[in-house]
Each structure stands twice: as structure tokens, then as C-alpha cells.
Design a protein around this motif. Structure first.
Motif: not given
Length: 245
Positions: A46-70
């Protein structure tokens, strides 16, 4: 019937200033060495100016926002040595050292299941954790509750949210559960960028100790209140000196 505490996932949330969500993409993660090149995507990023998200098949996901990374990892069937989310989070901040990192949350999530034919998950919250009273008699259906608790530990504040939920089965039936969402909240300290990065890494390196504290707290302070025979899954996160080094 018995209740089993199932630790479902572990998350690391890093609060930051001046972070650009658009930097997060699979190529950046792999070329920077943050994740192995052979990891496969679970779905389209997922790519937008306010959030991006990348998820992998091994159950790991990373979410990036302007004020935090999850950073989130599904850990239900994993042992401590198989959990890699802490290493990924550290590699991410090493790759972007000049982002202004402010705080870190280490967030485990677990649940316990209840008899599908009984409303025992509701009873657990309304009768065991809350005092009965007229306030529960308002409306035409039983009140639904979420309990938010805040603890002051020696090393940091700890927050725990307990709520009713349900697991959906493939046959569209559901299993009542109670969710335990924990969060160890740390402020990053240091006068210089290198000092703050070192402190950030030290906080993340403490994830196993915090996970054990969380599991022990649920096991000793909450599960015994269930009026049923209680069992807990074998502790997959037992630590030794080498694991903490």
C-alpha cells in the motif's frame, strides 16, 4: 474446559518526527538489507502520501506513517529464536539514522478462548474484572466492556487493554475470546544522534524480558480468576544469559 493463553503477535512501534512514509517499499527493504531478498510479499503493498504498508508471507508487516513506524510479527507458532521483528526494527533505524526517533512501544498481544456455547468471555469481563451493579443493566442486551489499565513499572509505564472479541472460523462460526493487548512505553534518551540510537537499540533488545513480564502478569494476575481449570501453553520465550547478551 481449560483456558490457554496464546501469544498471537508482537509489535514494535517507534514514534518519530520527519519520517517519510513513501520511503517504505520492498526494494528499499531488500536492497538496504533490512529483510532478506528471498522474502515474498503476502499481498500488494500500500502506498499513499500518509501511509505505506508492506506485508510478507512469513507473518511480518511494516507500516510507515509520518509520525511512527510499526513493525508487527505473528509469533503464535514461533520460538524466541525464530522471532526476527526486533532485528528488523533495529536495521531499519540503522538505515535511517537521521530520522528524529522519540519513543518506542513494545506491544505483545495474546488471547484466551471460551466455550462457544456459553457467554463466558463476557462473564469474565463483567463479573470477574468488573464489579456488578445497575450500570450493567442498561439497554436490551448485556453491556460490552473494554478495560484499560495503566501500570508504573520500574523501567517504564505499561498499559494493558482487555476486551471481548471473536475468532472467525472457516465455516463462518465464531469462537469467543478475550484479548490482552499490552504496551511497554519507553522514551528515547540521549543528547546526540548516536546516543539516542544506542538507547533505542537497548530498548528493542529488551523485548524478550518485556514479553516474559507481560506473559507472567497475565498468567499470575488474570488467568487464575477464571472459574475453570486453567492451563497455559509451554513458555516458548524462556531466556538465558546468551539470549539476552
Amino acid at each position: 474446559m481449560s483456558q490457554t493463553l496464546i501469544t498471537q503477535e508482537f509489535g514494535i512501534i517507534i514514534a518519530a518526527k520527519n519520517h517519510k512514509p513513501t520511503i517504505l517499499n520492498p526494494d528499499f527493504l531488500k536492497y538496504s538489507g533490512i529483510v532478506p531478498a528471498e522474502w515474498e510479499l503476502a499481498r500488494q503493498p500500500i502506498y499513499t502520501p500518509s501511509v505505506s504498508q508492506v506485508a510478507f508471507t512469513n507473518g511480518i508487516a511494516i507500516v510507515a506513517e509520518p509520525t511512527r513506524i510499526i513493525f508487527i510479527e505473528a509469533i503464535e507458532d514461533k520460538t524466541a529464536k525464530d522471532i526476527t521483528i526486533a532485528d528488523i526494527a533495529k536495521k531499519y533505524v540503522q538505515t535511517l539514522p537521521h530520522v528524529e526517533y522519540e519513543a518506542v512501544g513494545l506491544n505483545p498481544r495474546s488471547y484466551i478462548t471460551f466455550d462457544q456455547q456459553q457467554d463466558t468471555s463476557h462473564q469474565y469481563l463483567s463479573e470477574k474484572l468488573l464489579s456488578p451493579g445497575d450500570w450493567q443493566e442498561i439497554g436490551t442486551t448485556p453491556v460490552r466492556a473494554t478495560l484499560n489499565l495503566a501500570y508504573t513499572l520500574e523501567r517504564c509505564p505499561f498499559y494493558l487493554t482487555i476486551s471481548e472479541a471473536a475468532l472467525q472460523n472457516p465455516d463462518e462460526t465464531s469462537i469467543p475470546i478475550v484479548l490482552f493487548n499490552g504496551s511497554f512505553s519507553y522514551q528515547i534518551i540521549g543528547e546526540t544522534v548516536p546516543e539516542r540510537l544506542i538507547n533505542l537499540h537497548q530498548i528493542i533488545d529488551n523485548w524478550q524480558a518485556d514479553l516474559l513480564t507481560y506473559q507472567d502478569m497475565i498468567r499470575s494476575k488474570f488467568l487464575p480468576q477464571i472459574p475453570l481449570n486453567t492451563t497455559v501453553v509451554p513458555d516458548l520465550f524462556s531466556m538465558n544469559a546468551s539470549a539476552l547478551a
